[in-house]
Design a protein around this motif. Structure first.
Motif, PDB file in Angstrom:
ATOM      1  N   TYR A   1     -38.374 135.812  84.414  1.00 21.11           N
ATOM      2  CA  TYR A   1     -38.162 134.548  85.124  1.00 21.11           C
ATOM      3  C   TYR A   1     -37.469 133.524  84.219  1.00 21.11           C
ATOM      4  O   TYR A   1     -36.591 132.779  84.671  1.00 21.11           O
ATOM      5  N   LEU A   2     -37.836 133.509  82.937  1.00 20.80           N
ATOM      6  CA  LEU A   2     -37.200 132.588  81.994  1.00 20.80           C
ATOM      7  C   LEU A   2     -35.711 132.895  81.827  1.00 20.80           C
ATOM      8  O   LEU A   2     -34.891 131.982  81.722  1.00 20.80           O
TER       9      LEU A   2
ATOM     10  N   ARG B   1     -30.136 130.981  82.754  1.00 16.83           N
ATOM     11  CA  ARG B   1     -28.789 131.084  83.318  1.00 16.83           C
ATOM     12  C   ARG B   1     -28.518 129.936  84.279  1.00 16.83           C
ATOM     13  O   ARG B   1     -27.397 129.418  84.354  1.00 16.83           O
ATOM     14  N   ALA B   2     -29.559 129.523  84.998  1.00 18.03           N
ATOM     15  CA  ALA B   2     -29.409 128.408  85.943  1.00 18.03           C
ATOM     16  C   ALA B   2     -29.115 127.101  85.201  1.00 18.03           C
ATOM     17  O   ALA B   2     -28.375 126.252  85.705  1.00 18.03           O
TER      18      ALA B   2
ATOM     19  N   LYS C   1     -32.240 121.467  85.208  1.00 18.43           N
ATOM     20  CA  LYS C   1     -32.143 120.554  84.074  1.00 18.43           C
ATOM     21  C   LYS C   1     -32.719 121.194  82.807  1.00 18.43           C
ATOM     22  O   LYS C   1     -33.667 121.982  82.873  1.00 18.43           O
ATOM     23  N   VAL C   2     -32.162 120.806  81.666  1.00 16.25           N
ATOM     24  CA  VAL C   2     -32.640 121.326  80.379  1.00 16.25           C
ATOM     25  C   VAL C   2     -34.118 121.009  80.186  1.00 16.25           C
ATOM     26  O   VAL C   2     -34.906 121.860  79.772  1.00 16.25           O
ATOM     27  N   SER C   3     -34.502 119.769  80.484  1.00 13.65           N
ATOM     28  CA  SER C   3     -35.896 119.355  80.279  1.00 13.65           C
ATOM     29  C   SER C   3     -36.854 120.166  81.149  1.00 13.65           C
ATOM     30  O   SER C   3     -37.960 120.506  80.722  1.00 13.65           O
TER      31      SER C   3
END
Length: 374
Positions: free
Chosen positions: A75-76, A81-82, A89-91
């Motif tokens: 999942y990570l 990739r998203a 978002k990065v956060s």
């Protein structure tokens, strides 16, 4: 018969019974799914149907064998990739990465997904509540649920009963209302480091988020209307996870769509903003792409947080976070009787319901309200 003929296209297709991913919404446990493609002969359609059924059964068998750790890492990878495609978002990803790698995998990683029990989930809830404050624990548990939902969608394996996260019974036990009024802020800002006075003032007088303020450039300042165009953001990016961003992802989208806004500035803040503009303009090589707070280079969100803490400590006042200066902005407007819809737009909220969380009513205003009975 599961293979059918389409008169209009003059081709064959098949329909296959699969588990409904929207079962919780429409109540249908199974649905008949039509093939994505059409086939020139009935034989080809039957062969494609056989392959699709085999893949469906294999996916379910694989789901029964996978461990929680394997599904978390898968999942990570998808979410990472998203991020690179600007879909997440990065956060948001970094929070998910922290929860799954530092909390879920150490506690539940070795358990097979098909063997996960309600007792395991309750134990994890208890672990979170013992080690984090309630609001944080609840947020972390939601990230764990994201992984469970992902497994359910991809592998069609039914998860165990998931008990609701325990409610926080007494909201006041987790701390008092945290904000600073305008008189105390005027005292506190005199203790701030000079180069950080402007950005700290922006948090209080304009209600900006940290990332919104640190990403602001002079080309986003409207000198005629005396306001700021809030369109961008800066998020700290983990160097190990995202080495290509060199510590920060720039020009990311704001928190929500409603966060994109024109932010008018109060006169007291506008005066010191113009002083900073003239100072930077006098520097050789000045460009409109320079940062309002920092010049040729931006202030990092970490530096802003540290200087808020340092300012209040030097002023001998209770510690607040930069976001709580934003809360103070909403609190001041609320207590001055500004319409909640106007405040919501100034804050970049979709509606005024969010103000209930952090626009506090001062005690003297409550006492004053009771005078209507006299």
């Amino acid at each position: 018969m599961s293979v059918h003929y389409n008169e209009k296209k003059k081709k064959y297709y098949y329909r296959m019974r699969v588990k409904n991913p929207n079962f919780m919404i429409d109540g249908k446990r199974y649905i008949n799914k039509q093939s994505d493609e059409y086939y020139t002969s009935e034989k080809k359609a039957k062969n494609a149907e056989a392959l699709a059924k085999a893949k469906r059964d294999d996916d379910q068998n694989i789901g029964n064998l996978l461990t929680i750790e394997t599904t978390c890492m898968e999942y990570l990878d998808i979410q990472k990739r998203a991020v690179r495609n600007n879909q997440v978002k990065v956060s948001t990803f970094q929070l998910l990465h922290h929860v799954l790698t530092k909390l879920v995998i150490p506690k539940l990683g070795s358990i097979k997904y098909s063997e996960l029990t309600t007792e395991n989930i309750e134990s994890f809830q208890k672990f979170l509540l013992e080690n984090r404050k309630h609001s944080t624990a609840s947020k972390y548990f939601d990230k764990f649920l994201e992984n469970i939902k992902f497994c359910k969608r991809k592998y069609h394996v039914k998860p165990p009963y998931i008990p609701p996260f325990p409610r926080k019974n007494d909201f006041k036990q987790f701390g008092k209302e945290r904000y600073i009024d305008i008189d105390n802020f005027k005292i506190a800002i005199s203790f701030a480091e000079p180069k950080f006075v402007l950005v700290l003032s922006a948090l209080f007088y304009c209600g900006l988020r940290v990332g919104e303020s640190t990403s602001l450039t002079w080309e986003k300042v409207d000198f005629e209307k005396q306001g700021l165009f809030i369109k961008d953001n800066i998020y700290p990016a983990n160097r190990k996870l995202f080495p290509e961003y060199n510590g920060f992802k720039h020009n990311d989208s704001p928190k929500t769509e409603s966060s994109v806004r024109f932010q008018p500035c109060p006169p007291s803040f506008w005066k010191i903003l113009l002083v900073e503009y003239e100072r930077q303009k006098s520097i050789p090589g000045f460009k409109s792409t320079w940062y309002v707070f920092g010049g040729a280079t931006f202030f990092t969100p970490l530096a802003v947080r540290y200087n808020v803490k340092k300012m209040l400590r030097n002023a001998n006042m209770p510690e607040l976070t930069p976001h709580e200066l934003r809360h103070s902005y909403a609190t001041h407007l609320t207590n001055e009787g500004v319409d909640s819809r106007v405040i919501a737009e100034l804050m970049g909220h979709a509606d005024e319901s969010e103000l209930k969380r952090y626009a506090h009513i001062k005690p003297d205003k409550k006492v004053e309200a009771l005078k209507v009975f006299e």
